[in-house]
Design an enzyme around this catalytic site. Structure first.
Site, PDB file in Angstrom:
ATOM      1  N   ASN A  49       0.841  -1.202   0.000  1.00 43.99           N
ATOM      2  CA  ASN A  49       0.000   0.000   0.000  1.00 43.99           C
ATOM      3  C   ASN A  49       0.877   1.255   0.000  1.00 43.99           C
ATOM      4  O   ASN A  49       0.787   2.106   0.890  1.00 43.99           O
ATOM      5  CB  ASN A  49      -0.927  -0.015   1.220  1.00 43.99           C
ATOM      6  CG  ASN A  49      -2.158   0.855   1.021  1.00 43.99           C
ATOM      7  OD1 ASN A  49      -2.289   1.553   0.013  1.00 43.99           O
ATOM      8  ND2 ASN A  49      -3.069   0.820   1.979  1.00 43.99           N
ATOM      9  N   HIS A  89      -8.223   3.455   9.194  1.00 44.25           N
ATOM     10  CA  HIS A  89      -8.859   2.242   8.687  1.00 44.25           C
ATOM     11  C   HIS A  89     -10.246   2.021   9.274  1.00 44.25           C
ATOM     12  O   HIS A  89     -11.107   1.433   8.605  1.00 44.25           O
ATOM     13  CB  HIS A  89      -7.984   1.019   8.991  1.00 44.25           C
ATOM     14  CG  HIS A  89      -6.892   0.795   7.992  1.00 44.25           C
ATOM     15  ND1 HIS A  89      -5.667   1.396   8.092  1.00 44.25           N
ATOM     16  CD2 HIS A  89      -6.843   0.039   6.860  1.00 44.25           C
ATOM     17  CE1 HIS A  89      -4.902   1.023   7.076  1.00 44.25           C
ATOM     18  NE2 HIS A  89      -5.587   0.204   6.311  1.00 44.25           N
TER      19      HIS A  89
END
Length: 502
Positions: free
Chosen positions: A357, A388
């Site tokens: 990522n 998140h």
């Protein structure tokens, strides 16, 4: 194949999903939830739209405004398809209101404080969406929280870049900040296109504002092309323009492999199995370790699928060109999100983070690590977990990740020099670090995929918390038992020379 359920097969509240139901017959036929079917089809539609944009709305004969409008129109169409119609679904309006609120702040807050205000607003807005998702679904579902997560990255990045460009002097900026500094408040159409373009609206990647505008206006190919020589984009022969065809075809080949892994291998290692009593009580330590290693490896294919497909969409539209390699081959990795081979065969925790990522890692480094006054590692991991969402598994993973980062530094400083005396020792060290990295990655990340707190703790308990204990030993005991070489010592110079030879 459960591309976005994070290993949770039971989706009790999926009926609350308000995206289009047009493909429900296809959903039943292939056995996938409707949100995942909508996402996959939306990515295919985006790929077609990318090819049309590059061929029919090329910057050599199309104005930037037209290209911006095209990107926003397709982006909103795809968004409404996945989230629900604007006339009956408040979730689509939540995205629009988020964008409007951010732009109002850009216009009203001064550049001295814009980065702080936008950061607080974006994270607060995202907090509400994450809390609603947790209470409404109880599992991960393809809703607006994912796109707003990416928009939060873009918005905060832009705010910091505006602060750097309008409130800082050249001497105060690092070379990277100077490169990305924004010298004016973006016009509405550019701002909307940056946040809502169809290439990145569903799952990213986050890109720098200047890179995106250079792409829209055709400067990205000019500035990175060795044939441009300072001429305008229209003066560069079309035969010399870098073509994304090869990169797109190679990445589509990777997508097909990932689809196979998701369809054939992922069902063999369901993540939910590690919750069961049979696994906890009747499986030995070696069996648990092996299964979690296999399950986390195949589960990562879900993330790879989304990220590589997003990269394909960007490249197919001409976005992502990043110059040339030393051998003259083109690089299409400007907005690449993951380096699969580098991650899966990494030799250290640091290399794993650098390959996973990547655009989020850039955002975390820019927003948190490089600007935090203290406790940089802890605050960076905390921001990542909070960004998140609120599933407890996230915090178990990122909390352990922060500890691993500190422990890995000690291991490298104390143990690595011991193995730098010969090529055989170096090879042995690489084998050891490769195996250790695989075990640590699996051990640390399975709660992220499992989402739940107590089941993760039970699994850790059944495995005697062996990685946690190793982390504590490496952090507190190792530097005492095996002190790292002092700067300038013979051992350190030997290790540095061996590293350069490698």
């Amino acid at each position: 194949m459960e591309l976005f359920s994070y290993g949770v097969p039971s989706r009790p509240n999926i009926a609350m999903y308000q995206g289009s139901q047009l493909l429900k017959p296809l959903s039943r036929a292939v056995g996938l939830p409707i949100d995942q079917v909508n996402f996959t089809c939306s990515m295919l539609m985006s790929l077609i739209a990318s090819v049309i944009l590059r061929l029919s709305f090329h910057p050599s004969h199309t104005t930037a405004t037209v290209r911006h409008i095209y990107c926003v129109a397709i982006g909103l169409t795809i968004g409404v398809f996945c989230w629900g119609g604007l006339f009956y679904c408040r979730r689509s309006w939540n995205v629009i209101l988020f964008v409007l609120g951010c732009y109002m702040l850009l216009r009203t807050v001064g550049p001295q404080h814009i980065q702080k205000v936008v950061f607080v607003y974006s994270m607060a807005y995202l907090t509400v969406l994450h809390w609603y998702r947790l209470k409404s679904y109880g599992v991960y579902v393809l809703d607006i929280s994912g796109p707003v997560m990416v928009m939060t990255q873009k918005m905060t990045t832009l705010a910091f870049n505006i602060h750097d460009g309008l409130a800082q002097t050249e001497e105060q900026l690092s070379p990277e900040c100077r490169k990305h500094a924004v010298r004016k408040i973006p016009p509405p159409i550019e701002f909307a296109s940056y946040l809502l373009n169809f290439q990145t609206i569903l799952c990213g990647p986050c890109s720098q504002y200047n890179d995106y505008i250079d792409y829209i206006e055709g400067r990205s190919l000019q500035s990175r092309s060795p044939t441009a020589n300072g001429s305008t984009f229209k003066d560069v022969p079309s035969s010399k323009e870098p073509s994304p065809v090869r990169a797109v075809m190679e990445k589509l080949g990777i997508v097909l492999v990932l689809v196979f892994v998701n369809l054939k291998l992922l069902p063999l290692f369901p993540m939910e199995y590690i919750r069961e009593e049979k696994f906890l009580m009747n499986t030995g330590f070696i069996g648990k370790t092996t299964y979690i290693l296999c399950a986390t490896t195949v589960t990562r294919a879900k993330y790879y699928f989304a990220w590589v497909m997003a990269d394909v969409v960007c490249n197919a539209s001409g976005f992502g060109f990043n110059g040339y390699n030393e051998d003259g081959t083109e690089r299409w990795d400007l907005v690449q999100t993951v380096h699969i081979a580098r991650f899966e065969f990494s030799l250290s925790w640091r290399d794993s983070l650098a390959s996973w990522n990547t655009q989020t890692m850039v955002w975390l480094r820019m927003i948190a690590y490089e600007r935090a006054p203290c406790m940089k590692t802890f605050l960076t991991y905390l921001l990542s977990a909070y960004w998140h969402g609120f599933f407890p598994g996230y915090y178990l993973t990122f909390g352990a990740g922060a500890l691993v980062t500190i422990a890995a530094r000690n291991v490298r400083r104390s143990i690595r020099p011991v193995f730098q005396k010969s090529r055989t020792m170096v090879l042995l060290y690489h084998v050891m670090t490769f195996l250790a990295c695989r075990l640590v990655v699996a051990y640390v990340t399975f709660p992220f995929m499992l989402l739940s707190f107590w089941p993760s703790i039970q699994i850790y308990k059944s495995m005697y918390f062996y990685i946690h204990i190793a982390i504590l030993l490496a952090t507190f005991i190792l530097p005492v038992v095996l002190p790292p070489p002092k700067p300038g010592s013979t051992t350190e110079n030997s290790a540095s020379q061996s590293s350069r030879m490698k």
